[in-house]
Design a protein around this motif. Sequence first.
Motif, mmCIF file in Angstrom:
data_model
loop_
_atom_site.group_PDB
_atom_site.id
_atom_site.type_symbol
_atom_site.label_atom_id
_atom_site.label_comp_id
_atom_site.label_asym_id
_atom_site.label_seq_id
_atom_site.Cartn_x
_atom_site.Cartn_y
_atom_site.Cartn_z
ATOM 1 N N THR A 69 0.979 -1.367 0.009
ATOM 2 C CA THR A 69 -0.071 -0.106 -0.021
ATOM 3 C C THR A 69 0.876 1.181 0.085
ATOM 4 O OG1 THR A 69 -1.700 -1.066 1.339
ATOM 5 C CG2 THR A 69 -1.815 1.259 1.082
ATOM 6 N N PHE A 70 1.773 1.341 0.726
ATOM 7 C CA PHE A 70 2.781 2.400 0.941
ATOM 8 C C PHE A 70 3.550 2.588 -0.236
ATOM 9 C CE2 PHE A 70 2.099 2.310 5.130
ATOM 10 C CZ PHE A 70 2.364 3.678 5.960
ATOM 11 N N LEU A 71 4.128 1.413 -1.029
ATOM 12 C CA LEU A 71 4.616 1.428 -2.415
ATOM 13 C C LEU A 71 3.750 1.995 -3.508
ATOM 14 C CD1 LEU A 71 6.853 -1.810 -2.242
ATOM 15 C CD2 LEU A 71 7.686 0.465 -1.449
ATOM 16 N N ARG A 72 2.475 1.508 -3.228
ATOM 17 C CA ARG A 72 1.690 2.010 -4.281
ATOM 18 C C ARG A 72 1.290 3.526 -4.146
ATOM 19 N NH1 ARG A 72 -2.488 -0.779 -2.914
ATOM 20 N NH2 ARG A 72 -1.642 -2.613 -3.693
ATOM 21 N N ALA A 73 1.490 4.058 -3.174
ATOM 22 C CA ALA A 73 1.215 5.499 -2.889
ATOM 23 C C ALA A 73 2.389 6.282 -3.476
ATOM 24 C CB ALA A 73 1.184 5.782 -1.120
ATOM 25 N N VAL A 74 3.523 5.942 -3.345
ATOM 26 C CA VAL A 74 4.933 6.369 -4.156
ATOM 27 C C VAL A 74 4.565 6.212 -5.512
ATOM 28 C CG1 VAL A 74 7.162 6.219 -4.359
ATOM 29 C CG2 VAL A 74 6.163 5.584 -2.322
ATOM 30 N N GLU A 75 4.383 5.065 -6.058
ATOM 31 C CA GLU A 75 3.868 4.933 -7.583
ATOM 32 C C GLU A 75 2.847 5.920 -7.933
ATOM 33 O OE1 GLU A 75 5.655 2.935 -9.467
ATOM 34 O OE2 GLU A 75 6.480 1.686 -8.214
ATOM 35 N N GLU A 76 1.600 6.142 -7.305
ATOM 36 C CA GLU A 76 0.690 6.962 -7.773
ATOM 37 C C GLU A 76 1.500 8.401 -7.878
ATOM 38 O OE1 GLU A 76 -2.330 6.089 -5.268
ATOM 39 O OE2 GLU A 76 -3.036 4.395 -6.073
ATOM 40 N N ALA A 77 2.115 8.892 -6.622
ATOM 41 C CA ALA A 77 2.477 10.119 -6.537
ATOM 42 C C ALA A 77 3.593 10.325 -7.782
ATOM 43 C CB ALA A 77 3.267 10.391 -5.467
ATOM 44 N N ILE A 78 4.318 9.451 -8.162
ATOM 45 C CA ILE A 78 5.274 9.394 -9.489
ATOM 46 C C ILE A 78 4.626 9.900 -10.726
ATOM 47 C CG2 ILE A 78 6.914 8.290 -10.738
ATOM 48 C CD1 ILE A 78 8.037 7.172 -8.113
ATOM 49 N N ALA A 79 3.271 8.647 -10.719
ATOM 50 C CA ALA A 79 2.612 9.036 -11.983
ATOM 51 C C ALA A 79 1.947 10.358 -11.982
ATOM 52 C CB ALA A 79 1.471 7.996 -11.926
ATOM 53 N N SER A 80 1.581 10.950 -10.865
ATOM 54 C CA SER A 80 0.940 12.390 -10.951
ATOM 55 C C SER A 80 1.940 13.484 -11.509
ATOM 56 C CB SER A 80 0.254 12.686 -9.675
ATOM 57 O OG SER A 80 1.308 13.029 -8.637
ATOM 58 N N GLY A 81 3.228 13.177 -11.197
ATOM 59 C CA GLY A 81 4.346 13.957 -11.735
ATOM 60 C C GLY A 81 4.640 15.017 -10.611
ATOM 61 N N ASP A 82 3.840 14.902 -9.177
ATOM 62 C CA ASP A 82 4.186 15.783 -8.162
ATOM 63 C C ASP A 82 5.605 15.342 -7.346
ATOM 64 O OD1 ASP A 82 4.122 17.784 -6.141
ATOM 65 O OD2 ASP A 82 2.162 17.064 -5.398
ATOM 66 N N GLN A 83 6.579 15.875 -7.505
ATOM 67 C CA GLN A 83 7.832 15.511 -6.831
ATOM 68 C C GLN A 83 7.563 15.645 -5.436
ATOM 69 O OE1 GLN A 83 11.408 17.271 -7.291
ATOM 70 N NE2 GLN A 83 12.701 15.635 -7.047
ATOM 71 N N ALA A 84 6.838 16.939 -4.871
ATOM 72 C CA ALA A 84 6.779 16.822 -3.220
ATOM 73 C C ALA A 84 6.024 15.879 -2.808
ATOM 74 C CB ALA A 84 6.343 18.155 -3.060
ATOM 75 N N ALA A 85 4.740 15.295 -3.170
ATOM 76 C CA ALA A 85 4.176 14.281 -2.874
ATOM 77 C C ALA A 85 4.861 13.032 -3.079
ATOM 78 C CB ALA A 85 2.789 14.421 -3.695
ATOM 79 N N ALA A 86 5.573 12.821 -4.000
ATOM 80 C CA ALA A 86 6.297 11.587 -4.194
ATOM 81 C C ALA A 86 7.485 11.632 -3.137
ATOM 82 C CB ALA A 86 6.911 11.443 -5.854
ATOM 83 N N ALA A 87 7.869 12.743 -2.977
ATOM 84 C CA ALA A 87 9.266 12.668 -2.001
ATOM 85 C C ALA A 87 8.626 12.156 -0.803
ATOM 86 C CB ALA A 87 10.118 13.944 -1.947
ATOM 87 N N ALA A 88 7.632 12.968 -0.227
ATOM 88 C CA ALA A 88 6.686 12.422 1.114
ATOM 89 C C ALA A 88 6.288 11.291 1.006
ATOM 90 C CB ALA A 88 5.560 13.604 1.158
ATOM 91 N N ALA A 89 5.782 10.653 0.152
ATOM 92 C CA ALA A 89 5.222 9.498 0.000
ATOM 93 C C ALA A 89 6.598 8.092 0.234
ATOM 94 C CB ALA A 89 4.621 8.845 -1.300
ATOM 95 N N LEU A 90 7.497 8.510 -0.186
ATOM 96 C CA LEU A 90 8.837 7.770 -0.391
ATOM 97 C C LEU A 90 9.324 7.815 1.224
ATOM 98 C CD1 LEU A 90 10.608 6.241 -1.766
ATOM 99 C CD2 LEU A 90 12.184 8.143 -2.238
ATOM 100 N N LYS A 91 9.575 8.753 1.696
ATOM 101 C CA LYS A 91 9.873 9.147 3.005
ATOM 102 C C LYS A 91 8.868 8.153 4.050
ATOM 103 C CE LYS A 91 11.700 12.806 6.050
ATOM 104 N NZ LYS A 91 12.258 14.084 6.279
ATOM 105 N N ALA A 92 7.877 8.271 3.787
ATOM 106 C CA ALA A 92 6.720 7.214 4.609
ATOM 107 C C ALA A 92 6.838 6.023 4.458
ATOM 108 C CB ALA A 92 5.173 7.951 4.242
ATOM 109 N N ALA A 93 7.213 5.627 3.191
ATOM 110 C CA ALA A 93 7.526 4.124 2.729
ATOM 111 C C ALA A 93 8.603 3.386 3.234
ATOM 112 C CB ALA A 93 7.306 3.909 1.233
ATOM 113 N N GLN A 94 9.740 4.187 3.403
ATOM 114 C CA GLN A 94 10.967 3.890 3.750
ATOM 115 C C GLN A 94 10.962 2.870 5.160
ATOM 116 O OE1 GLN A 94 13.985 6.716 3.524
ATOM 117 N NE2 GLN A 94 15.636 5.116 3.693
#
Length: 87
Positions: A30-55
Amino acid sequence: MANSPQSKKRARQNEARFKINKMRRSRIRTFLRAVEEAIASGDQAAAAAALKAAQPELMRGVTKGVMHKNTASRKMSRLASRVKAVA
């Protein structure tokens, strides 16, 4: 089929452990999917935040024995490079 008391207990323990591990794997995905979706949306800030939560979730999976350390490290590395490339 388990016959001895020991093998019956072991079967019960395996079933309980399987359920717990399944929940942990699902939570990690679920956490990895959130990162994938943020990357797909093109929002780097959201993707970085999701990655920080997934780590920490990935590393917790390693300490709990759900996945191998190198597998988690590989996933983290690949996601981090993809998040960086969104910029």
